[in-house]
Design a protein around this motif. Structure first.
Motif, PDB file in Angstrom:
ATOM      1  N   GLU A 185       0.338  -4.509   8.344  1.00 39.73           N
ATOM      2  CA  GLU A 185       1.665  -4.591   8.974  1.00 39.73           C
ATOM      3  C   GLU A 185       1.795  -5.802   9.891  1.00 39.73           C
ATOM      4  OE1 GLU A 185      -1.056  -2.202  11.542  1.00 39.73           O
ATOM      5  OE2 GLU A 185      -0.502  -2.159   9.415  1.00 39.73           O
ATOM      6  N   ARG A 208       9.264  -8.795   2.337  1.00 38.45           N
ATOM      7  CA  ARG A 208      10.522  -8.050   2.464  1.00 38.45           C
ATOM      8  C   ARG A 208      11.714  -8.919   2.070  1.00 38.45           C
ATOM      9  NH1 ARG A 208       9.756  -3.256   5.144  1.00 38.45           N
ATOM     10  NH2 ARG A 208       7.804  -3.017   6.312  1.00 38.45           N
ATOM     11  N   ARG A 247       2.375   1.904  -0.251  1.00 41.28           N
ATOM     12  CA  ARG A 247       1.582   2.331   0.886  1.00 41.28           C
ATOM     13  C   ARG A 247       1.280   3.826   0.752  1.00 41.28           C
ATOM     14  NH1 ARG A 247       5.153   0.558   5.621  1.00 41.28           N
ATOM     15  NH2 ARG A 247       3.793   1.842   6.910  1.00 41.28           N
ATOM     16  N   CYS A 280      -2.306   2.556   5.394  1.00 44.31           N
ATOM     17  CA  CYS A 280      -1.548   2.100   6.558  1.00 44.31           C
ATOM     18  C   CYS A 280      -0.939   3.311   7.258  1.00 44.31           C
ATOM     19  CB  CYS A 280      -0.449   1.131   6.116  1.00 44.31           C
ATOM     20  SG  CYS A 280       0.566   0.516   7.475  1.00 44.31           S
ATOM     21  N   ASP A 303       6.653   4.045   8.013  1.00 47.16           N
ATOM     22  CA  ASP A 303       7.555   3.235   7.200  1.00 47.16           C
ATOM     23  C   ASP A 303       8.935   3.257   7.844  1.00 47.16           C
ATOM     24  OD1 ASP A 303       9.209   2.127   5.277  1.00 47.16           O
ATOM     25  OD2 ASP A 303       8.113   3.014   3.607  1.00 47.16           O
ATOM     26  N   TYR A 330      13.734   0.090   3.874  1.00 46.33           N
ATOM     27  CA  TYR A 330      13.362  -0.994   2.966  1.00 46.33           C
ATOM     28  C   TYR A 330      13.213  -0.457   1.555  1.00 46.33           C
ATOM     29  CZ  TYR A 330      10.722  -4.646   0.608  1.00 46.33           C
ATOM     30  OH  TYR A 330      10.305  -5.598  -0.290  1.00 46.33           O
TER      31      TYR A 330
END
Length: 595
Positions: A370, A379, A387, A400, A404, A408
């Motif tokens: 990240e 992005r 993820r 991760c 989130d 996105y």
């Protein structure tokens, strides 16, 4: 290109000189420039400053007219290079030299400038071949004509210096913008003695058409195909003597090996390296007078039999997996964790990316990813971001844990550029298509190592015992071309190297070509990270591979091209060693000078 984009590029402060040369041959030490063009551009790739174009009188045969179209008649009355040099060098002065295969153009311009008693005023160069590969655009190959078609640039006169330079300048403009959008640094390298292909000339000869008959026996005549080396001073100038030997059907060697038929020297007690090797190998030694007498009665040899390659079994192919056609970038995790995920990707038929390129189809995000500076660009490109505990069917060793954001949505791409190209896992083997010339392109993450740390990509031509036969069989930065030009290594960018192999020139005594890499200083392959390979023919790529098992190793075997069952094959190796290049060379039989 928007004003903001132009401003971003201009902030880099670069200025470029796009050049193209047409030449009488391939090697600057024995070929000459026939025509040259140079176009000045600013940091955004817009015309800036002077431009220059001229035919050049080479003072010799123009060479392959079928390629460049420059006949003696067209060149008649053209200026010599020393006459045009001042105007040409004015365009180049202080700019980054840009060319398609920049090592070639830079090498010729530097050699011609030397002959003219001038210094080429260029400190850095940019190869658009390397830039195109780094960008990962969807093209079957990276020829200038292919790139021109991709970017919509009309090409009027291919292999004319003026038109090629114009076309390349427009290709560069598009490429600069894409590189900026992807956050990719340009593959700039310095034009010093190490990277500028500026090497002392040596006696070069074409491949001998006669089969090797063995050593010269006492009281017996020379036979066509015998390998002859010369050391020390000679009465007949060395180049003229070499030409006479070649004309007689003898194979002129630049070093002594166990296959050398005879060494010629006028100093019986010579202490040169060639003489010492000849004594160690028990090779016959004659003086120049004896050689000239033997040259009057050279016996006919046996012609080299064409090595027609016929497949005797089914072709070796790579099985397609569920990720076939996907190119996946892994962000986050430790080196070992990311390497494990990349290995899973490759095992599933996907290609593991080391840079964020135009060809990336998916991104896997692990712990720490990240904060990767490339994530915002991922992005912006709307790439699928995988993820969680499992991504693309792979259990992630370090998921991760950052929540989130939820807003996105990535845009799925059906396939990466070159989706039909096989991906070789470590140890996998593929039969090469029936082409003569192949290039193993080697690359790694552009910002992987600290400035000043070099990655040396080298090659060994070895016999069935995996040993070199002669010094020239070890091809590296200080000796970049093997005997007869069979193998050549070049530095294409700051994280790109290539090894060109002409399979038609591989001798019957050589069994395979091993491609390896070595790091200088204290750097290890754990520091470098993943290394990618692309095995490219004239029109398409035969295979790719990502080698990522390195930890403490300082040298690594990357690939080998070898003959088996009537065909040439390529294997992705990925075997590392903790010692250095000298130790690796010794294992292949290279005699390394102490100190």
């Amino acid at each position: 290109m928007t004003t903001a984009q132009i401003d971003d590029l201009l902030d880099a402060g670069h200025t470029f000189a796009v050049v193209d040369v047409e030449t009488t041959g391939l090697y600057p030490d024995r070929s000459r420039v026939l025509s040259v063009a140079a176009v000045g551009l600013d940091a955004a790739g817009r015309p800036d400053g002077p431009r220059f174009s001229s035919l050049v009188d080479p003072g010799c045969d123009p060479g392959p007219v079928h390629v460049h179209g420059l006949t003696r008649e067209r060149l008649a009355g053209s200026p010599r290079f020393e006459e045009i040099a001042p105007r040409l060098l004015e365009v180049l002065d202080g700019r980054i030299l840009v060319a398609h295969n920049a090592a070639f153009d830079h090498g010729f311009l530097a050699a011609e400038s030397d002959r003219a008693g001038m210094k080429l005023p260029v400190d850095r160069r940019l190869c658009t071949l390397a830039l195109s590969r780094r960008l990962g655009i969807d093209v079957p190959n990276h020829k200038l004509a292919t790139l021109a078609e991709y970017w919509g640039v009309p090409q009027v006169g291919a292999h004319t210096a003026d038109d090629d330079a114009h076309v390349l300048s427009r290709v560069l403009t598009h490429s600069l913008l894409l590189a900026a959008n992807l956050g990719l640094p340009l593959p700039l390298i310095g034009c010093d003695d190490r990277t500028g292909t500026r090497y002392p000339p040596h006696v070069s000869s074409p491949p001998c058409p006669w089969a090797y008959p063995g050593r010269l026996a006492a009281g017996q005549p020379l036979v066509q195909g015998m390998k002859v080396a010369v050391t020390g001073s000679t009465g007949v100038p060395r180049l003229r003597l070499a030409a006479r030997l070649t004309a007689a059907g003898l194979d002129v060697q630049n070093s002594v090996s166990r296959l050398t038929s005879v060494l010629v020297t006028n100093e019986p007690a010579s202490t040169t390296r060639k003489a010492a090797r000849a004594r160690a190998e028990g090779i016959p030694v004659v003086d120049e007078e004896t050689l000239l007498r033997l040259l009057d009665a050279v016996q006919p040899g046996s012609p080299v039999e064409p090595r027609a390659l016929r497949r005797t079994g089914p072709a070796r192919q790579v099985v397609r997996g569920p990720l076939h056609g996907r190119r996946v970038l892994v962000l986050g995790g430790t080196h070992a964790q990311a390497a494990a995920v990349r290995a899973e990707i490759t095992g599933a038929g996907g290609a593991a990316a080391v840079n964020l390129t135009a060809g990336v189809t998916d991104v896997v995000l692990m712990a720490g990813g990240e904060t990767d500076r490339r994530l915002p660009r991922v992005r912006e490109a709307e790439l699928p971001l995988h993820r969680g505990e499992v991504a693309l069917g792979i259990t992630l060793p370090a998921p991760c844990t950052v929540p989130d954001p939820g807003d996105y949505v990535g845009r799925h791409r059906s396939a990466a550029p070159g989706a039909g190209v096989p991906v070789l896992p470590r140890g996998a083997v593929l039969d090469l298509p029936a082409e003569s010339v192949w290039t193993v392109n080697v690359a790694w993450r552009a910002d992987a190592l600290a400035t000043g740390t070099d990655v040396d990509v080298v090659a060994f031509l070895v016999d069935a015992d995996e040993r070199v036969i002669a010094d020239e069989d070890f091809v590296f930065y200080n000796a970049p071309v093997s005997e007869h030009g069979t193998v050549a290594v070049s530095t294409d960018g700051d994280s790109e190297r290539s090894v060109r192999i002409d399979l038609d020139l591989v001798s019957a005594q050589h069994d395979r070509i091993v491609v390896a890499a070595a790091l200088d200083g204290a750097a290890t392959f754990g520091d470098l990270g993943a290394v990618t390979l692309s095995v490219d023919g004239d029109t398409a790529t035969a295979a790719t591979a990502t080698l990522d098992a390195g930890t403490t190793e300082r040298t690594m075997l990357l690939a080998e091209v070898y003959r088996r069952q009537g065909v040439w094959r390529v294997r992705a190796v990925g075997q590392g060693y903790d010692d250095g290049l000298a130790e690796l060379a010794v294992r292949y039989g290279v005699v390394v000078d102490a100190g």
